[in-house]
Design a protein around this motif. Sequence first.
Motif, PDB file in Angstrom:
ATOM      1  N   PHE A 163       0.847  -1.199   0.000  1.00  0.00           N
ATOM      2  CA  PHE A 163       0.000   0.000   0.000  1.00  0.00           C
ATOM      3  C   PHE A 163       0.879   1.245   0.000  1.00  0.00           C
TER       4      PHE A 163
ATOM      5  N   SER B  48       0.690   5.050   0.668  1.00  0.00           N
ATOM      6  CA  SER B  48      -0.123   6.116   1.262  1.00  0.00           C
ATOM      7  C   SER B  48       0.167   7.438   0.553  1.00  0.00           C
TER       8      SER B  48
ATOM      9  N   PHE C  55      -7.567  -0.880 -11.803  1.00  0.00           N
ATOM     10  CA  PHE C  55      -8.722   0.015 -11.837  1.00  0.00           C
ATOM     11  C   PHE C  55      -8.452   1.192 -10.923  1.00  0.00           C
TER      12      PHE C  55
ATOM     13  N   TYR D 191     -10.576   4.164  -8.594  1.00  0.00           N
ATOM     14  CA  TYR D 191     -11.784   4.785  -8.032  1.00  0.00           C
ATOM     15  C   TYR D 191     -11.533   6.278  -8.054  1.00  0.00           C
TER      16      TYR D 191
ATOM     17  N   ALA E 246      -8.813  10.077  -5.459  1.00  0.00           N
ATOM     18  CA  ALA E 246      -8.723   8.810  -6.176  1.00  0.00           C
ATOM     19  C   ALA E 246      -7.791   7.838  -5.472  1.00  0.00           C
ATOM     20  N   PHE E 247      -8.063   6.565  -5.661  1.00  0.00           N
ATOM     21  CA  PHE E 247      -7.083   5.536  -5.311  1.00  0.00           C
ATOM     22  C   PHE E 247      -7.161   4.468  -6.395  1.00  0.00           C
TER      23      PHE E 247
ATOM     24  N   LEU F  39      -5.786   0.295  -7.843  1.00  0.00           N
ATOM     25  CA  LEU F  39      -5.347  -1.062  -7.512  1.00  0.00           C
ATOM     26  C   LEU F  39      -4.841  -1.750  -8.770  1.00  0.00           C
TER      27      LEU F  39
ATOM     28  N   ALA G 118      -3.754  -5.723 -10.070  1.00  0.00           N
ATOM     29  CA  ALA G 118      -3.890  -7.132  -9.686  1.00  0.00           C
ATOM     30  C   ALA G 118      -3.252  -8.010 -10.754  1.00  0.00           C
TER      31      ALA G 118
ATOM     32  N   PRO H 299      -4.754  -9.006  -5.794  1.00  0.00           N
ATOM     33  CA  PRO H 299      -4.202  -7.645  -5.860  1.00  0.00           C
ATOM     34  C   PRO H 299      -2.707  -7.641  -5.530  1.00  0.00           C
TER      35      PRO H 299
ATOM     36  N   LEU I 282      -2.003  -1.456  -3.890  1.00  0.00           N
ATOM     37  CA  LEU I 282      -3.066  -0.485  -3.612  1.00  0.00           C
ATOM     38  C   LEU I 282      -2.369   0.843  -3.381  1.00  0.00           C
TER      39      LEU I 282
ATOM     40  N   GLU J  83      -2.725   5.393  -3.167  1.00  0.00           N
ATOM     41  CA  GLU J  83      -3.379   6.683  -3.348  1.00  0.00           C
ATOM     42  C   GLU J  83      -3.238   7.064  -4.808  1.00  0.00           C
TER      43      GLU J  83
ATOM     44  N   PHE K 219       3.853   0.121   2.727  1.00  0.00           N
ATOM     45  CA  PHE K 219       3.802  -0.925   3.754  1.00  0.00           C
ATOM     46  C   PHE K 219       2.746  -1.924   3.337  1.00  0.00           C
TER      47      PHE K 219
ATOM     48  N   LEU L 278      -0.495  -4.357   3.606  1.00  0.00           N
ATOM     49  CA  LEU L 278      -1.824  -4.438   4.215  1.00  0.00           C
ATOM     50  C   LEU L 278      -2.296  -5.889   4.233  1.00  0.00           C
TER      51      LEU L 278
ATOM     52  N   MET M 255      -4.912  -7.649   3.685  1.00  0.00           N
ATOM     53  CA  MET M 255      -6.188  -7.375   3.011  1.00  0.00           C
ATOM     54  C   MET M 255      -6.840  -8.623   2.434  1.00  0.00           C
TER      55      MET M 255
ATOM     56  N   ASP N 140      -3.950   6.523   5.413  1.00  0.00           N
ATOM     57  CA  ASP N 140      -3.668   7.839   4.821  1.00  0.00           C
ATOM     58  C   ASP N 140      -3.784   7.675   3.296  1.00  0.00           C
ATOM     59  N   MET N 141      -5.052   7.628   2.820  1.00  0.00           N
ATOM     60  CA  MET N 141      -5.317   7.228   1.441  1.00  0.00           C
ATOM     61  C   MET N 141      -5.766   8.382   0.551  1.00  0.00           C
TER      62      MET N 141
END
Lengths: 351, 351
Positions: free
Chosen positions: A15, A17, A79, A81, A98-99, A101, A103, A110, A113, A115, A328, A330, A332, B331-332
């Motif tokens: 992830f 950030s 994709f 968001y 927006a963020f 991903l 995969a 995935p 992920l 930002e 770091f 996640l 998930m 923190d996204m």
Amino acid sequence: MTQHTQPSAKALVPFVSVDNMMRLIHHVGLEQMLRDLAGYVEDDFKRWELFDKTPRVASHSDVGVIELMPTSDGESYGFKYVNGHPKNTSEGLQTVTAFGLLADVYTGYPVLLTEMTILTALRTAATSAMVAKYLAPKGATTMAMIGNGAQSEFQSLAMKAICGITSVRLYDKDPAATAKCAANLAGTGLNVVICTSPEQAIEGAQILTTCTADKQSATILSDNMVGAGVHINAIGGDCPGKTELAAGILSRSDVFVEFPPQTRVEGEIQQMPEDFPVTELWQVITGAKTGRSSAEQITLFDSVGFAIEDFSALRYVRDHIKGSDFFFELDMLADPDDPRDLFGMVQRAAR
Amino acid sequence: MTQHTQPSAKALVPFVSVDNMMRLIHHVGLEQMLRDLAGYVEDDFKRWELFDKTPRVASHSDVGVIELMPTSDGESYGFKYVNGHPKNTSEGLQTVTAFGLLADVYTGYPVLLTEMTILTALRTAATSAMVAKYLAPKGATTMAMIGNGAQSEFQSLAMKAICGITSVRLYDKDPAATAKCAANLAGTGLNVVICTSPEQAIEGAQILTTCTADKQSATILSDNMVGAGVHINAIGGDCPGKTELAAGILSRSDVFVEFPPQTRVEGEIQQMPEDFPVTELWQVITGAKTGRSSAEQITLFDSVGFAIEDFSALRYVRDHIKGSDFFFELDMLADPDDPRDLFGMVQRAAR
């Protein structure tokens, strides 16, 4: 707090950030990262045909839109968001957040992920400048930057880094936005001129960038303002009912687009008939179609943003965080030892 | 490591990891959580008409599918990312992994990111049992559970918690899967019978649940096996080319579905003509349509899973983690003090 179970490596998704994205940008250098991103976008435009392409999936409300933008090259799936809420600014929030991903198509798992509020700003500017490299008149030195919001500095620096622009002429209906943009660009090496009208801003400019955010049909550039030989980089018209240019400009221009089915609904050309001629940019980049064909021609990039550009940006981040501390992991994905024993994994967590 | 900038509260998105999801389940209690989730799903089926509904957005490859499942009730927007890769199990990976997001429609800002591999297993079982409450014969005590993979224990416990089932009869072509399921259900209060054929499993059962995962047309239940008066809960037929039931069973059943445009492509009824009659479940739950009308009728829930069920599960998690330590904040979202000054935020992070 109960004792935590330790997930296996497969269950962990890297992830990035907001904080780590900013660290990555400063580590690479903003102009270098814009150049790198333009290269990734250009590479993906060259292999455009092998992508799964679909117009974004939008959920509209009275005050904004939330969109999912998926695509795949057969090996990776990505994709984004993203929301678009023009009224947010007046409430102290971002118009766009927006963020995204990435995969693995083979497993469906995935692998990143991140930002994408900042990353979208960078990829939008990098795409504009990569396109201008193909379409703007040779030797262009000056850009008019009309609309001095969140995208304006990134556009200016991308045009500097990728197209060699040396001067930007800033205009916004809100002088405070122009002052902010000018202050941010101080010390970047760009010659910055503060203008008090769009007419003044476009004086002597070979590239005209428009980036205003009202969700309404507006005319930032009227027909008589645009002379021969310029390249228009139209960023702000990017959803139904939202345009920036007079239809007369479109009629006199050669219009270049990302993905026609999306641009005809969202872009400046929503004002034009359904069969209005456009050229797909990927064909210019592969050499299959001509970009700028004469010094007098008006070229127009009707930018709305397409999923493949986000995919390129996600690939860039995946490639550049390897071995770094810019992410770091996640916890998930559930990853039971026996894939059929999800229940057993949940039960054992009670201990 | 450079000094981190402190994001404001707006930039932080609550994240529920796999570990925290398991802690939440044990805190609430699995059967109670299944009952709660069934209640949330039932509430959303009652207000079905006000949701934005669209078939899921699927990206297919030779080995699996990656899907986005968005929906909105006008106040909240939710989507799930989910993959389906039947071959994964043989490689030590999950067939299905998932995560989901809930956002505020008014601002477009995400308000929850959560693992959904486990949560999907729970919501699928809770939905099945909620539907069986309306459709199964009165006084049903026994369920045949055909296919003893990752979903089987959750289905069994949901039918116990929500419909009062006291016995489950387990069958899987792989006896090891049945042994795993039986071991997991020991001590739950269910009477568990291990069966060596589908025919033996359905003996005396009023509810027949099928949940097998091959991506192919299969016939787990043949026409002559299904007698009058049962309820069939068909879980496994959920994508094009993947079915579990003989077409003859469908012809003799009253078929109930979530969202017809999706089920006609993905469900058991993909075997039937386009105008094959189905009843929408939400209309049974509001009372507009009849569910079970006689003791002899065969009712069939052709379950494929719909975005609104995930939305219900996301609402549940959002409501139940408030004030708890079952999440941490990511923190996204970039959140500059001045929303137009994204660039300034990035620049200041260099210090």
